[in-house]
Scaffold this active site. Structure first.
Site, mmCIF file in Angstrom:
data_model
loop_
_atom_site.group_PDB
_atom_site.id
_atom_site.type_symbol
_atom_site.label_atom_id
_atom_site.label_comp_id
_atom_site.label_asym_id
_atom_site.label_seq_id
_atom_site.Cartn_x
_atom_site.Cartn_y
_atom_site.Cartn_z
ATOM 1 N N TYR A 1 -6.394 3.011 7.357
ATOM 2 C CA TYR A 1 -7.043 2.673 6.141
ATOM 3 C C TYR A 1 -6.797 1.466 5.374
ATOM 4 C CZ TYR A 1 -7.933 7.790 5.174
ATOM 5 O OH TYR A 1 -8.229 9.181 5.164
ATOM 6 N N LYS B 1 -0.641 10.402 18.482
ATOM 7 C CA LYS B 1 -1.768 10.171 19.640
ATOM 8 C C LYS B 1 -0.971 9.368 20.716
ATOM 9 C CE LYS B 1 -5.416 11.487 21.931
ATOM 10 N NZ LYS B 1 -5.640 12.650 22.332
ATOM 11 N N ASP C 1 -4.416 16.369 18.807
ATOM 12 C CA ASP C 1 -5.436 17.167 19.238
ATOM 13 C C ASP C 1 -4.710 18.535 19.363
ATOM 14 O OD1 ASP C 1 -4.189 15.765 21.342
ATOM 15 O OD2 ASP C 1 -5.720 15.554 22.553
ATOM 16 N N ASP D 1 -5.073 13.210 6.764
ATOM 17 C CA ASP D 1 -6.264 13.287 6.118
ATOM 18 C C ASP D 1 -7.074 14.535 6.552
ATOM 19 O OD1 ASP D 1 -8.239 12.906 3.995
ATOM 20 O OD2 ASP D 1 -9.306 11.989 5.486
ATOM 21 N N ASP E 1 -7.547 18.762 5.538
ATOM 22 C CA ASP E 1 -8.748 19.646 5.065
ATOM 23 C C ASP E 1 -8.722 20.906 6.036
ATOM 24 O OD1 ASP E 1 -9.548 17.674 3.353
ATOM 25 O OD2 ASP E 1 -11.724 17.802 4.214
HETATM 26 C C1 IPM Z 1 -8.319 12.376 0.301
HETATM 27 C C2 IPM Z 1 -9.636 11.584 0.578
HETATM 28 C C3 IPM Z 1 -9.338 10.006 0.491
HETATM 29 C C4 IPM Z 1 -8.683 9.841 1.675
HETATM 30 C C5 IPM Z 1 -10.729 9.081 0.198
HETATM 31 C C6 IPM Z 1 -11.665 9.583 -0.629
HETATM 32 C C7 IPM Z 1 -10.267 7.892 0.251
HETATM 33 O O1 IPM Z 1 -10.417 11.976 1.383
HETATM 34 O O2 IPM Z 1 -7.790 12.219 -0.587
HETATM 35 O O3 IPM Z 1 -7.886 13.094 1.218
HETATM 36 O O4 IPM Z 1 -9.134 9.818 2.794
HETATM 37 O O5 IPM Z 1 -7.504 9.492 1.520
HETATM 38 MN MN MN Z 2 -9.393 13.695 2.461
#
Ligand code: IPM
Ligand code: MN
Ligand code: NAD
Length: 352
Positions: free
Chosen positions: A141, A191, A223, A247, A251
């Site tokens: 990032y 990784k 993975d 990140d 999710d």
């Molecule tokens: C999160 C989001 C952010 C990230 C984006 C919006 C920059 O996906 O907070 O998880 O990737 O950190």
């Molecule tokens: Mn995110």
């Protein structure tokens, strides 16, 4: 004593979920006799529209005078032009970097009432209790970004993934200390079979582990981790990993909890100011409809009370109210219920 809270609603559903969390904080303040003072700030697309930058220097300066930060989400199709030089997400990244919040804690737990909302089998969801620790101010990032056109007229672009030993060891230290208060297992995800930066990560993790003989360290390739997270979630205690892997994996982990709207986060680090925000985005597809699930943000406010202000009882009160609301079957639309943002927040307020 006043506790000054910087509110960054951001874009999309951001203002709706921040409003919900603020109502919860106000209720806690009224019951326990606290004084929360709020200051609103622009970030993301809202800030681009107002001042041309995803976060302004002025905003950063003033936010630093507050005691804590509660954030909604940024981004949306309006600002998604791939050729744009300024993007909403830059505001969030800059805020995280400037506040030095290198450790992003994303707890994942499951609720019996929501087992059926997850595509994962009930028996795998029972007792899930994971703390994901995502490195937040380094890695791909924040590496060098370059782009150009080669001699044949073909465009190219690069994002560098770079970590120093210092950055890795401080996040691993954090993970080991967290595991000492939990079940004593750190799963370090990398990784290392492909990436140089991951081999340094793995070597550094092993060195830190020597200082924590009471904690077990296991290394896992990312993975494999993405598979284990949903096939054996109960086997994971503290999962620590670099920025982008964390990140993506969180999710995925939200599927265990039932939906993206459920997960909260706390970002802490070198400075005194933490950032508290749900893990999901601005959900442009449902923005402005009053149906966003506010639970991730409300639980982030609870984390703020616990981590920033030491208000453990108050945090537990909010968490219990959320749990009771879910157990009573009062559910938001993303979990198959019919409660809108306000109605669901009312249900939580009633139980505080
Ligand atoms: C999160 C989001 C952010 C990230 C984006 C919006 C920059 O996906 O907070 O998880 O990737 O950190
Ligand atoms: Mn995110
Ligand atoms: P998203 O998380 O916004 O939405 C993914 C899906 O989950 C959508 O269908 C959305 O409706 C649903 N969802 C998310 N949160 C919800 C909630 N609280 N209640 C009900 N449903 C919810 O991800 P996306 O659609 O890929 O991204 C949209 C924008 O958000 C992008 O601009 C992205 O950069 C941004 N984003 C911001 C953050 C952040 O500010 N921390 C995090 C992730 C994405």
């Amino acid at each position: 004593m006043d506790m000054r809270i910087a509110l960054f609603p951001g874009d999309g559903i951001g203002p709706e979920i921040i409003d919900a969390a603020k109502r919860v904080l106000d209720r806690v303040a009224a019951i326990y006799g606290h004084s929360f003072v709020y200051e609103n700030f622009l970030i993301g697309g809202a800030s681009i529209d107002a001042v041309g930058a995803a976060i302004s220097d002025e905003t950063l300066k003033n936010a630093k005078k507050c005691d804590s930060i509660l954030l909604g989400a940024v981004g949306g199709p309006k600002w998604d032009d791939p050729n744009a030089t300024v993007r909403p997400e830059q505001g969030l990244l800059r805020l995280r970097k400037e506040m030095g919040v290198f450790a992003n804690l994303r707890p994942v737990k499951t609720y019996p009432r929501l087992y059926a909302k997850s595509p994962i089998k009930d028996e795998l969801l029972r007792g899930v209790d994971i703390l994901v620790i995502r490195e937040l101010t380094g890695g791909i990032y924040f590496g060098k970004k370059r782009q150009g056109v080669d001699d044949d007229g073909v465009e190219w672009a690069t994002d560098e993934l770079s970590y120093s030993e210092t950055e890795i060891s401080r996040i691993l230290e954090f993970a080991f200390r967290s595991a000492q208060d939990r079940r004593g297992l750190v799963t370090s995800v990398d990784k290392a079979n492909v990436l140089n930066s991951s081999r340094l990560w793995r070597k550094t993790a092993a060195a830190v582990a020597e200082r924590y003989p009471d904690v077990r360290l296991e290394h896992m390739l990312v993975d494999t981790a993405s598979m284990r997270l949903i096939s054996n979630p109960c086997d994971i205690d503290v999962l620590v990993t670099e920025n982008m892997f964390g990140d993506i994996l969180t999710d995925e982990a939200s599927v265990l909890a039932g939906s993206m709207g459920m997960l909260a986060s706390a970002s802490v680090g070198t400075g005194s100011l933490g950032i508290y925000e749900p893990i999901h985005g601005s959900a442009p597809d449902i923005a402005g409809k009053g149906i966003a699930n506010p639970i991730g943000t409300i639980l982030s406010a609870a984390l703020m009370l616990r981590c920033a202000f030491g208000l453990t009882g108050e945090a537990e009160k909010i968490e219990a109210a959320v749990e009771e609301t879910i157990a009573a079957g009062e559910l938001p639309l993303d979990l198959g219920g019919s409660a809108g943002t306000r109605a669901l927040t009312d249900q939580i307020l009633n139980r505080i």
